[in-house]
Enzyme design. Structure first.
Site, PDB file in Angstrom:
ATOM      1  N   ASP A 238      57.967  25.185  16.576  1.00  0.00           N
ATOM      2  CA  ASP A 238      57.070  24.364  17.392  1.00  0.00           C
ATOM      3  C   ASP A 238      56.187  25.217  18.298  1.00  0.00           C
ATOM      4  O   ASP A 238      55.151  24.752  18.775  1.00  0.00           O
ATOM      5  CB  ASP A 238      57.880  23.406  18.278  1.00  0.00           C
TER       6      ASP A 238
ATOM      7  N   ASN B 194      83.269  32.845  -5.760  1.00  0.00           N
ATOM      8  CA  ASN B 194      82.490  33.929  -6.366  1.00  0.00           C
ATOM      9  C   ASN B 194      82.515  35.189  -5.512  1.00  0.00           C
ATOM     10  O   ASN B 194      82.680  36.306  -6.021  1.00  0.00           O
ATOM     11  CB  ASN B 194      81.047  33.485  -6.580  1.00  0.00           C
TER      12      ASN B 194
ATOM     13  N   GLU C 200      77.665  36.516   0.671  1.00  0.00           N
ATOM     14  CA  GLU C 200      77.318  37.862   0.231  1.00  0.00           C
ATOM     15  C   GLU C 200      76.258  38.447   1.156  1.00  0.00           C
ATOM     16  O   GLU C 200      75.828  37.826   2.129  1.00  0.00           O
ATOM     17  CB  GLU C 200      76.803  37.830  -1.212  1.00  0.00           C
TER      18      GLU C 200
ATOM     19  N   HIS D 192      69.232  37.259   1.695  1.00  0.00           N
ATOM     20  CA  HIS D 192      69.495  38.682   1.531  1.00  0.00           C
ATOM     21  C   HIS D 192      68.687  39.480   2.540  1.00  0.00           C
ATOM     22  O   HIS D 192      67.817  40.272   2.193  1.00  0.00           O
ATOM     23  CB  HIS D 192      69.186  39.155   0.124  1.00  0.00           C
TER      24      HIS D 192
ATOM     25  N   ASP E  98      66.013  41.592  -2.222  1.00  0.00           N
ATOM     26  CA  ASP E  98      67.118  42.301  -1.543  1.00  0.00           C
ATOM     27  C   ASP E  98      66.627  43.530  -0.786  1.00  0.00           C
ATOM     28  O   ASP E  98      67.307  44.556  -0.738  1.00  0.00           O
ATOM     29  CB  ASP E  98      68.180  42.748  -2.556  1.00  0.00           C
TER      30      ASP E  98
ATOM     31  N   TRP F 154      54.846  18.943  21.134  1.00  0.00           N
ATOM     32  CA  TRP F 154      55.920  17.958  21.270  1.00  0.00           C
ATOM     33  C   TRP F 154      55.288  16.607  20.976  1.00  0.00           C
ATOM     34  O   TRP F 154      54.406  16.166  21.692  1.00  0.00           O
ATOM     35  CB  TRP F 154      56.513  17.999  22.676  1.00  0.00           C
ATOM     36  N   ASP F 155      55.734  15.962  19.886  1.00  0.00           N
ATOM     37  CA  ASP F 155      55.059  14.750  19.413  1.00  0.00           C
ATOM     38  C   ASP F 155      53.558  15.009  19.260  1.00  0.00           C
ATOM     39  O   ASP F 155      52.724  14.146  19.539  1.00  0.00           O
ATOM     40  CB  ASP F 155      55.300  13.574  20.360  1.00  0.00           C
TER      41      ASP F 155
END
Length: 473
Positions: free
Chosen positions: A372, A179, A216, A280, A40, A357-358
């Site tokens: 990438d 929650n 949160e 967080h 945090d 790419w590939d």
């Protein structure tokens, strides 16, 4: 743990988010994890030239601060305990997710705490200090940060928008099986909200309700005419992830309809990079103010024995936050442990980046799949003062040439691969502030682009020098 944090970036200058020609920008690199067993985390960049970091400690019994003149310096900066939990009553247990702000000439720390006799009676509290240095000053308890409901509440954060200070926080809605949800309210002073709070987001998507129904840890960053609020969702194991809300900077932030909620998480666990439960988060800026820095915690393993709250190994991590062409943030993926990657921006076209790419290496305009286009510059596989460029989303894969075409491939351990994947890092051929990469085994040939594909070719003219020059971004 149900977490919290974040930020106040309305008070610092906005960094440059787009190149205005082929101009170099200072490269930003860190070594992760920055601090082990510190969850945090929040970092405040102050006008005194210091970064201030606070975070949850595994014992959940105190509030700590450290400071340094650089972000990397926070890793080894001495840590000071500025406040310790009460032996009885309120503020006596579960000291969670502190964050520090400088408001009207004074320091304030917001944190969550339980009651010594009822540890899950979590509420929000505020400390105040008038000292110039918050690590050595005296702290006064301003008491509880009161909301309209007597329910589980945590993760207070404050920011200023258009001259008005707001509080955002997480709280269990009254009479709900959720929650925690995220709320916003105006503040009349640094420890008091005023008016009716607005519910901004409650967990509804599948990725917000795994293990627990949690929204949160709100975190705010203001850029490009918009206000972005990230938040953490689900249980604090590998399911933990980040969602995001977006509002126009000209809108009424207290009107829930001003905010649009992304239907997918913006930052999640990644098995390839061995980072789990990232969340967080908080934002700060680089030392030169030119880059936004994303602060978060994660574990480098997935499986946890017992309650995740009792696992101490969430670590503070840093990586650069990038921006899409439409002005929205691109978080990418939680990068592997070790040095953080760069993007290679081309000198000849400042809006294009090296990417795969590939598994073919090429250049494209600001690829949406950020990872990438991210590569770690590591010690060369061939040694001899060389470097190799390792893929971020495919660790163990490197840029290498074969038949003078550049590909991203997994190392097979052979001498041929090591030599093909190693380069001498040179000053940029077209601009000394940039970089060029000369082939280790074919001297005089450089990684350069031609018709958007990368090759290892000889460079003989100005156009070639431009096509073989990159900026580490």
């Amino acid at each position: 743990m149900l977490a919290a944090v974040l930020t106040l970036l309305g008070l610092v200058s906005a960094p440059a988010t787009a190149a205005s020609a082929a101009e170099p920008r200072a490269a930003v690199q860190f070594t992760n994890p920055l601090i082990r067993q510190r969850a945090d985390a929040q970092i405040f960049k102050h006008t005194d030239g210091f970064y201030y970091l606070t975070a949850t400690v595994p014992a959940y019994d105190r509030i700590v601060l450290r400071r340094a003149t650089t972000l990397a310096g926070l890793a080894t900066a001495p840590e000071t305990t500025i406040w310790t939990k009460h032996a009885t009553g309120p503020m006596g247990a579960h000291i969670w997710a502190p964050e520090i702000h400088f408001i009207d000439g004074r320091w304030y720390v917001y944190f969550a705490a339980g009651n010594a006799e009822d540890v899950w009676r979590i509420r929000m509290y505020v400390l105040e200090s008038a000292s110039a240095n918050p690590l050595t000053g005296t702290w006064t308890e301003r008491g509880r940060l009161v909301t309209p409901w007597e329910t589980f509440s945590l993760d207070a954060s404050t920011f200023v928008h258009n001259g008005t200070r707001y509080l955002v926080w997480a709280q269990q809605p009254p009479g709900s099986n959720v929650n925690s949800s995220v709320y916003i309210a105006r503040m009349s002073n640094p420890w008091t909200i005023t008016g009716t709070p607005t519910l901004l987001t409650t967990p509804t998507y599948d990725w917000e309700t795994r293990g627990f129904r949690v929204n949160e840890g709100p975190a705010v960053i203001q850029r490009n005419g918009r206000v972005f609020l990230t938040y953490s969702a689900s249980a604090t194991d590998a399911n933990y992830c980040l969602g995001m809300l977006t509002a126009s900077a000209s809108s009424n932030l207290l009107n829930a309809s001003s905010w649009t909620k992304s239907s997918q998480p913006v930052f999640t666990s990644n098995a390839a990079t061995s980072q789990y439960g990232p969340g967080h988060n908080q934002f700060t800026t680089s030392e030169d103010g030119q880059s936004d820095i994303f602060v978060y915690h994660a574990r480098n393993y997935r499986d946890i024995s017992g309650d995740p709250l009792n696992d101490p190994n969430r670590a503070t991590r840093l990586q650069k936050l990038y921006w899409n062409a439409d002005g929205t943030p691109n978080f990418g993926i939680p990068v592997p442990d070790g040095v953080t990657p760069y993007r290679l921006r081309t000198y000849s076209d400042p809006n294009r980046y090296v990417r795969h790419w590939d598994f073919r290496a090429r250049i494209d305009p600001n690829p949406a799949n950020l990872a990438d286009s991210q590569f770690r510059v590591v010690t060369g596989l061939a040694g001899s003062g060389t470097v190799s460029l390792e893929s971020t989303n495919f660790p163990g894969y490197y840029l290498r040439h074969k038949n003078f075409e550049v590909w991203v491939e997994r190392s097979d351990g052979s001498a041929t691969f090591r030599n093909d994947a190693s380069f001498h890092r040179r000053a940029g051929l077209a601009d000394g502030a940039g970089v060029s990469f000369e082939s280790f085994n074919y001297a005089g040939r450089y990684v350069r682009q031609s018709s958007s594909l990368l090759y290892v070719q000889a460079v003989t003219d100005a156009a070639g020098r431009a096509d073989a020059t990159y900026y580490l971004d």
